[in-house]
Design a protein around this motif. Structure first.
Motif, PDB file in Angstrom:
ATOM      1  N   GLY A  12      16.163  10.868 -27.042  1.00  0.00           N
ATOM      2  CA  GLY A  12      16.646   9.585 -26.567  1.00  0.00           C
ATOM      3  C   GLY A  12      17.002   9.684 -25.099  1.00  0.00           C
ATOM      4  N   PHE A  13      17.474   8.583 -24.538  1.00  0.00           N
ATOM      5  CA  PHE A  13      17.924   8.601 -23.142  1.00  0.00           C
ATOM      6  C   PHE A  13      18.896   7.443 -22.946  1.00  0.00           C
ATOM      7  CE2 PHE A  13      17.712   7.516 -18.623  1.00  0.00           C
ATOM      8  CZ  PHE A  13      17.933   8.769 -18.053  1.00  0.00           C
ATOM      9  N   GLY A  14      20.133   7.772 -22.565  1.00  0.00           N
ATOM     10  CA  GLY A  14      21.131   6.731 -22.377  1.00  0.00           C
ATOM     11  C   GLY A  14      21.389   6.004 -23.690  1.00  0.00           C
ATOM     12  N   VAL A  15      21.241   4.660 -23.667  1.00  0.00           N
ATOM     13  CA  VAL A  15      21.491   3.867 -24.876  1.00  0.00           C
ATOM     14  C   VAL A  15      20.284   3.841 -25.812  1.00  0.00           C
ATOM     15  CG1 VAL A  15      23.151   2.392 -23.705  1.00  0.00           C
ATOM     16  CG2 VAL A  15      20.738   1.709 -23.769  1.00  0.00           C
ATOM     17  N   TRP A  16      19.154   4.377 -25.386  1.00  0.00           N
ATOM     18  CA  TRP A  16      17.956   4.386 -26.219  1.00  0.00           C
ATOM     19  C   TRP A  16      17.939   5.610 -27.123  1.00  0.00           C
ATOM     20  CZ3 TRP A  16      17.865   2.684 -21.158  1.00  0.00           C
ATOM     21  CH2 TRP A  16      17.489   1.347 -20.975  1.00  0.00           C
ATOM     22  N   ARG A  17      17.595   5.413 -28.375  1.00  0.00           N
ATOM     23  CA  ARG A  17      17.530   6.502 -29.339  1.00  0.00           C
ATOM     24  C   ARG A  17      16.122   6.603 -29.907  1.00  0.00           C
ATOM     25  NH1 ARG A  17      21.144   7.881 -27.019  1.00  0.00           N
ATOM     26  NH2 ARG A  17      23.358   8.060 -27.584  1.00  0.00           N
ATOM     27  N   LEU A  18      15.663   7.802 -30.086  1.00  0.00           N
ATOM     28  CA  LEU A  18      14.337   8.045 -30.650  1.00  0.00           C
ATOM     29  C   LEU A  18      14.469   9.087 -31.748  1.00  0.00           C
ATOM     30  CD1 LEU A  18      11.294   7.457 -30.442  1.00  0.00           C
ATOM     31  CD2 LEU A  18      11.112   9.391 -28.878  1.00  0.00           C
ATOM     32  N   ALA A  34      15.000  18.333 -25.932  1.00  0.00           N
ATOM     33  CA  ALA A  34      14.557  17.810 -24.639  1.00  0.00           C
ATOM     34  C   ALA A  34      15.612  18.112 -23.576  1.00  0.00           C
ATOM     35  CB  ALA A  34      14.312  16.313 -24.739  1.00  0.00           C
ATOM     36  N   CYS A  35      15.128  18.487 -22.384  1.00  0.00           N
ATOM     37  CA  CYS A  35      16.028  18.976 -21.344  1.00  0.00           C
ATOM     38  C   CYS A  35      16.243  17.998 -20.190  1.00  0.00           C
ATOM     39  CB  CYS A  35      15.497  20.295 -20.785  1.00  0.00           C
ATOM     40  SG  CYS A  35      15.380  21.619 -21.994  1.00  0.00           S
ATOM     41  N   GLY A  36      15.906  16.717 -20.393  1.00  0.00           N
ATOM     42  CA  GLY A  36      16.214  15.724 -19.381  1.00  0.00           C
ATOM     43  C   GLY A  36      15.069  15.300 -18.486  1.00  0.00           C
ATOM     44  N   PHE A  37      13.933  15.983 -18.572  1.00  0.00           N
ATOM     45  CA  PHE A  37      12.817  15.629 -17.692  1.00  0.00           C
ATOM     46  C   PHE A  37      11.844  14.653 -18.353  1.00  0.00           C
ATOM     47  CE2 PHE A  37      12.322  18.651 -13.877  1.00  0.00           C
ATOM     48  CZ  PHE A  37      13.677  18.590 -13.607  1.00  0.00           C
ATOM     49  N   HIS A  38      11.447  14.926 -19.589  1.00  0.00           N
ATOM     50  CA  HIS A  38      10.580  13.967 -20.284  1.00  0.00           C
ATOM     51  C   HIS A  38      11.397  13.036 -21.161  1.00  0.00           C
ATOM     52  CE1 HIS A  38      11.024  16.667 -23.792  1.00  0.00           C
ATOM     53  NE2 HIS A  38      10.651  15.624 -24.519  1.00  0.00           N
ATOM     54  N   ALA A  39      12.599  13.455 -21.518  1.00  0.00           N
ATOM     55  CA  ALA A  39      13.528  12.692 -22.362  1.00  0.00           C
ATOM     56  C   ALA A  39      14.847  13.449 -22.360  1.00  0.00           C
ATOM     57  CB  ALA A  39      12.987  12.553 -23.786  1.00  0.00           C
ATOM     58  N   GLY A  40      15.865  12.810 -22.959  1.00  0.00           N
ATOM     59  CA  GLY A  40      17.149  13.481 -23.064  1.00  0.00           C
ATOM     60  C   GLY A  40      18.055  13.223 -21.876  1.00  0.00           C
ATOM     61  N   ASP A  41      19.333  13.418 -22.094  1.00  0.00           N
ATOM     62  CA  ASP A  41      20.350  13.305 -21.052  1.00  0.00           C
ATOM     63  C   ASP A  41      21.464  14.276 -21.401  1.00  0.00           C
ATOM     64  OD1 ASP A  41      22.400  11.933 -22.753  1.00  0.00           O
ATOM     65  OD2 ASP A  41      20.892  10.356 -22.781  1.00  0.00           O
ATOM     66  N   PRO A  42      22.402  14.535 -20.492  1.00  0.00           N
ATOM     67  CA  PRO A  42      23.415  15.557 -20.754  1.00  0.00           C
ATOM     68  C   PRO A  42      24.211  15.349 -22.038  1.00  0.00           C
ATOM     69  CG  PRO A  42      23.397  15.017 -18.425  1.00  0.00           C
ATOM     70  CD  PRO A  42      22.465  14.055 -19.091  1.00  0.00           C
ATOM     71  N   LEU A  43      24.629  14.104 -22.322  1.00  0.00           N
ATOM     72  CA  LEU A  43      25.423  13.855 -23.521  1.00  0.00           C
ATOM     73  C   LEU A  43      24.591  14.107 -24.776  1.00  0.00           C
ATOM     74  CD1 LEU A  43      28.054  12.961 -24.803  1.00  0.00           C
ATOM     75  CD2 LEU A  43      27.298  10.579 -24.567  1.00  0.00           C
ATOM     76  N   THR A  44      23.354  13.643 -24.778  1.00  0.00           N
ATOM     77  CA  THR A  44      22.471  13.868 -25.924  1.00  0.00           C
ATOM     78  C   THR A  44      22.207  15.352 -26.121  1.00  0.00           C
ATOM     79  OG1 THR A  44      21.389  11.721 -25.613  1.00  0.00           O
ATOM     80  CG2 THR A  44      20.205  13.357 -26.919  1.00  0.00           C
TER      81      THR A  44
END
Length: 252
Positions: A12-18, A34-44
């Motif tokens: 996911g990313f931010g408010v979006w969930r996958l 996922a490490c934040g480049f193709h998807a993901g964010d620090p909280l996730t």
């Protein structure tokens, strides 16, 4: 017989969930985060690492191209030294999240277009392997058997773990059918489960042209964004255990 079951998580990313990370973590033995480049964010990333640690699931860094809009499924022509630096960056970010959650990164797996490119392109394969080796030579690389990435891992002194995809179609030469082509993703759940059993028990699969090819794999992947991923992973797990297999992470 021991086999690992892995899935792509934290996409996911931010408010979006996958996908359903929590449900899949109750089924799989390894999590490609996922490490934040193709998807993901620090909280996730931190949440998935914590949930994996609670369940004894091995955490792997799923590194990819810097391509949020394309979900990392578009090949990018990037210089090897830049790619290596970006892999180091992603690995470092997930390692910090994992440590904060009481666990650690146990392996590395490229994502999407980088996975397929590194399987065929020696330059990009070497960049990925060099980056991982610079961080920790004990970290296994997870990828296609007999690929350029496998060769680069061995050259860099890294362990290499071959994997197979229960929900992806194969070409006769052992490569994956590109997602842009019809039939690249197997949608019939019964066929996915049957293919997983064939991989685990007999190390073979039927390619898209009808030929039977050998695929020696120590880990099976189910994509977290595949329709019905939790059901598929659950049925694969049940089928393999019923057949006498032991499911366990390849990296601890």
């Amino acid at each position: 017989m021991q086999i690992d079951l892995n899935a792509d998580l934290g996409e996911g990313f931010g408010v979006w969930r996958l996908g359903d990370d929590e449900a899949l973590l109750d089924v799989v033995t390894s999590a490609n985060v996922a490490c934040g480049f193709h998807a993901g964010d620090p909280l996730t990333m931190r949440r998935v690492c914590a949930a994996a640690a609670e369940r004894g699931v091995a955490v792997g860094a799923q590194v990819g191209y810097r391509d949020l809009a394309g979900f990392g499924r578009r090949r990018i022509d990037i210089a090897p030294d830049e790619l290596a630096a970006e892999v180091v960056y992603q690995l470092g970010a997930l390692e910090a999240c994992a440590r904060a959650a009481g666990t650690a990164v146990r392996y590395v797996k490229p994502h999407g277009a980088l996975y397929n490119t590194a399987a065929e392109d020696p330059g990009q394969a070497e960049a990925v392997a060099t980056a991982v080796a610079a961080v920790d030579r004990s970290l296994p690389l997870l990828g296609l058997p007999e690929s350029a990435l496998a060769g680069a891992a061995h050259a860099a002194g890294l362990p290499f773990v071959p994997e197979a995809f229960a929900d992806r179609a194969y070409l006769p030469d052992g490569r994956l059918v590109p997602r842009s082509e019809p039939g690249a993703v197997i949608e019939d759940p019964y066929e996915v489960v049957a293919r997983a059993a064939a991989f685990a028990l007999h190390h073979r699969v039927t390619a898209i042209d009808g030929s039977v090819i050998t695929v020696g794999a120590r880990s099976l992947c189910v994509h977290g964004d595949t329709t019905g991923a939790v059901y598929l992973a659950t049925e694969i797990r049940r089928t393999l255990i019923d057949a006498g297999a032991t499911l366990a992470p390849f990296a601890r």
